[in-house]
Structures are given as C-alpha cells and as structure tokens.
Design an enzyme around this catalytic site. Structure first.
Site, short mmCIF file in Angstrom:
data_model
loop_
_atom_site.label_atom_id
_atom_site.label_comp_id
_atom_site.label_asym_id
_atom_site.label_seq_id
_atom_site.Cartn_x
_atom_site.Cartn_y
_atom_site.Cartn_z
N TYR A 143 40.42 50.66 25.39
CA TYR A 143 40.47 49.29 25.94
C TYR A 143 40.39 48.27 24.81
O TYR A 143 41.22 47.37 24.70
CB TYR A 143 39.31 49.10 26.93
N GLY B 219 45.42 35.61 38.07
CA GLY B 219 44.85 34.32 38.45
C GLY B 219 44.08 34.32 39.77
O GLY B 219 43.53 33.31 40.17
N SER C 193 41.31 36.03 40.55
CA SER C 193 39.87 36.33 40.50
C SER C 193 39.32 36.01 39.12
O SER C 193 40.07 35.73 38.18
CB SER C 193 39.64 37.82 40.82
N1 LIG Z 1 34.48 40.25 32.46
C1 LIG Z 1 34.30 40.54 31.17
O1 LIG Z 1 33.16 40.84 30.75
C2 LIG Z 1 35.46 40.49 30.22
C3 LIG Z 1 35.17 40.58 28.86
C4 LIG Z 1 36.20 40.53 27.96
C5 LIG Z 1 37.50 40.38 28.39
N2 LIG Z 1 37.77 40.32 29.71
C6 LIG Z 1 39.17 40.18 30.11
O2 LIG Z 1 39.29 39.09 31.00
C7 LIG Z 1 40.48 39.28 31.79
C8 LIG Z 1 40.15 38.91 33.22
O3 LIG Z 1 39.19 39.82 33.73
P1 LIG Z 1 37.95 39.36 34.62
O4 LIG Z 1 36.74 39.71 33.88
O5 LIG Z 1 38.15 37.98 35.08
O6 LIG Z 1 38.00 40.41 35.82
P2 LIG Z 1 38.80 40.40 37.19
O7 LIG Z 1 38.26 39.36 38.08
O8 LIG Z 1 38.78 41.81 37.65
O9 LIG Z 1 40.26 39.95 36.77
C9 LIG Z 1 41.27 40.82 36.32
C10 LIG Z 1 42.56 40.27 36.88
O10 LIG Z 1 43.67 40.96 36.32
C11 LIG Z 1 44.58 41.22 37.36
N3 LIG Z 1 45.38 42.39 37.02
C12 LIG Z 1 44.95 43.62 36.68
N4 LIG Z 1 45.99 44.44 36.47
C13 LIG Z 1 47.11 43.69 36.69
C14 LIG Z 1 48.48 43.96 36.64
N5 LIG Z 1 48.95 45.18 36.34
N6 LIG Z 1 49.35 42.97 36.93
C15 LIG Z 1 48.90 41.74 37.25
N7 LIG Z 1 47.60 41.41 37.29
C16 LIG Z 1 46.71 42.39 37.02
C17 LIG Z 1 43.73 41.44 38.59
O11 LIG Z 1 44.44 41.15 39.79
P3 LIG Z 1 45.13 42.29 40.69
O12 LIG Z 1 44.18 43.45 40.72
O13 LIG Z 1 45.34 41.62 41.99
O14 LIG Z 1 46.41 42.60 40.00
C18 LIG Z 1 42.61 40.45 38.38
O15 LIG Z 1 42.90 39.20 38.99
C19 LIG Z 1 40.91 40.73 31.58
O16 LIG Z 1 42.02 40.77 30.71
C20 LIG Z 1 39.70 41.35 30.90
O17 LIG Z 1 40.06 42.43 30.08
C21 LIG Z 1 36.77 40.37 30.65
#
Ligand SMILES: NC(=O)c1ccc[n+]([C@@H]2O[C@H](COP(=O)([O-])OP(=O)(O)OC[C@H]3O[C@@H](n4cnc5c(N)ncnc54)[C@H](OP(=O)(O)O)[C@@H]3O)[C@@H](O)[C@H]2O)c1
Length: 279
Positions: free
Chosen positions: A175, A29, A31
C-alpha cells in the site's frame, strides 16, 4: 468606496467565494476525506463532480451537498477502469464544459495491522496498483484536456509512503509503495504540466478517522494505540485533510507546485514506528 458591512455582521474575507465559477472533480468523493473536501469546496462556491463505485453513496452525498442538483454531479466510476474514466470525462464535459481542479483521492487499503500477512498475492498486487497508482494516473490523464485555463491537481498519498510501520512485509508495505508512486507522480507531473499552467501537489495524511481507517483499526483499543503513535496525541479528521487539499486547490497556493504536504499530526517527523504496532 466599497460599502462597509454593518457593525457585528459576519465579514466574508473572500474564502466563501474563492471557488465561485470553478469546477473540481473528486475521485472517491462519496465518503471520508473526499466528501469532506467536497463540502468545503461547495461552501466556497465550487461546482463539484463526485466519482466513486458505490452509486448510492455518491448520489446521497450529491443530494446532501446541493439539493438543487445544479452544482454537484455524481458519476459512478471505478478508477481502475479506463472505459469508466473516459465516460467520467465525457459526463464532466457535458455538464460543466471544463475543469479547474482534480483531487485524485480514490484509494484502497486492506492490510490488517493486528495480524499482518506476508503472503501478498499476484492478484492483490495488481488490484492495489490498479486502484491507487494506475487509477490516479489515468484519472488525471483522462481529465487533463478539460483544463483549458490551467488549474490545480492534488493527489492523495499517505504517511506510509514516507516511513514504515514495522509490520511484516505485506499489504501495508505494498500500500505504502503504491502511494509512494502517487507522491512521485505528483512531483513529476508538476514539472510536466507547469507550462500548461497546471499545478500538481500531493497530501500525505496520517491516521485519519474514516471508513477506511475504521476497517484497519476496528476497535477502540486499536485506535488508541494508533493515537499514541501520533505526536499530536490523537487521530486526524477528514476535515483537517480537506483544509489542506482545499488550500492546494485554491489560488492561495498559486506559487506551490511539486510539493507533498503531510497532514499527520507529526507522525512522519517523529520516531520510527518501531517496535511494531501492537494492537
Ligand atoms: N484514513 C486514513 O487514515 C488515510 C491515511 C492516508 C491516506 N489515506 C487515503 O485517503 C484516501 C481516501 O480514503 P479515506 O480515508 O477517506 O477512506 P474512505 O472513506 O474509505 O474513502 C475511500 C474512497 O475511495 C473510493 N474508491 C475506492 N476504490 C475505488 C475505485 N476503484 N474507484 C473509485 N473510487 C474508489 C471509495 O468509494 P467506493 O468504494 O464507492 O468506490 C471511497 O469513497 C485514500 O486514497 C486513502 O488511501 C487515508
């Protein structure tokens, strides 16, 4: 007769109070999509719990969302660790007593579309499964006892759970596979939890401009190539995914469960991403 607002005044059509008195947990939550969802939920009246590993990030987000500290709680949590999820559930119970929603959003992706590697290691496999799939599964399992009046769960999947990118078998393939498990988990849980009044759905974002996306596509050129693959002709924003998540969490979606909602500008519905992405 209810009192009418004065002419020209902003009329609140109910959206702002939609989550009044409700509490929603968002993993990841601090970012991106998670933080954008937290903003919309707080604006709509919810209490929000932010979980993530980088404590400074979720603390800063909590302060920005609610300087009083009454409605937003930040809990440092690695979703791949069962003991930390236990602690998270304890902290949520202690602060808010119960939950109405969970957005299992935390996830990782580190594939390089420019020079994809085929040599996925055993440790990388375990890490992806541990965060993306096991982390989502146990975040929900540990917090379900807090749903005492039914509620809504949304899981964050990806377009790559539904189609390939024409890249070498490697991290991107893995992934997408871990996220396909997430989509499947949402569908199965929808059936498992219906009798408890809990709805479960997933969203499948396309290319969304976040920290994660900028690490995968770090240059303007790379991002332009991605934009050109999207029928809508541009990358998505975290807010656009958050709109879909907030809807699925809300009572407006009260008859929707077991569904996956693509938020991808038409990416999955269009031609296969072939020939391979050339960054
Ligand atoms: N951006 C895209 O194009 C895209 C597309 C499809 C799906 N998604 C999905 O959307 C979700 C959010 O990603 P985002 O794009 O918003 O990027 P992001 O800003 O990098 O967010 C990812 C978040 O997951 C947290 N995280 C990662 N590993 C974790 C762990 N082991 N425990 C707890 N928290 C963890 C990170 O916080 P910490 O590092 O502080 O833990 C970060 O806040 C992800 O599941 C991603 O796979 C993104």
């Amino acid at each position: 007769m209810p009192e009418m607002p004065p002419m020209g005044a902003a009329v609140n059509l109910g959206r702002m109070a939609e989550f009044d008195g409700k509490t929603v947990l968002i993993t990841g939550g601090g970012s991106g999509i998670g933080l954008a969802t937290a903003r919309q939920l707080v604006d709509a009246g919810a209490n929000v719990v932010l979980a993530g590993r980088r404590v400074e990030k979720i603390d800063a987000a909590a302060k920005e969302l609610d300087p009083t500290g009454d409605r937003v709680l930040a809990v440092g949590t690695d979703v791949s660790r069962e003991d930390e999820l236990d602690e998270l559930a304890t902290r949520v119970r202690g602060r808010f007593g119960r939950l109405d929603g969970v957005f299992a959003n935390a996830g990782m992706a580190s594939y390089n579309p420019i020079s994809p590697r085929a040599d996925v290691s055993d440790a990388e496999f375990d890490r992806y499964v541990g965060v993306n799939f096991k982390g989502a599964f146990f975040a929900i399992q540990k917090t379900l006892p807090l749903f005492d009046k039914g509620g809504s769960v949304v899981l964050n999947s990806t377009c790559l759970a539904h189609r390939g990118m024409g890249l070498t078998m490697g991290l991107a393939t893995m992934y997408g596979s871990t996220k396909a498990a997430v989509t499947s988990l949402a569908r199965l849980l929808a059936s498992d939890l219906a009798s408890q009044g809990v709805r479960v759905n997933s969203v499948s974002p396309g290319f969304i401009r976040t920290e994660m996306f900028d690490e995968l596509a770090p240059t303007d050129e790379a991002r332009d190539v991605c934009s050109q693959l999207v029928p809508a002709g541009r990358l998505g924003t975290p807010e656009e995914v958050a709109e879909a998540v907030t809807f699925l969490l809300s009572d407006r979606a009260r008859y929707i469960t077991g569904q996956d909602l693509g938020v991808d500008g038409g990416l999955v519905a269009s031609q296969p991403m072939n020939p391979p992405v050339q960054m």
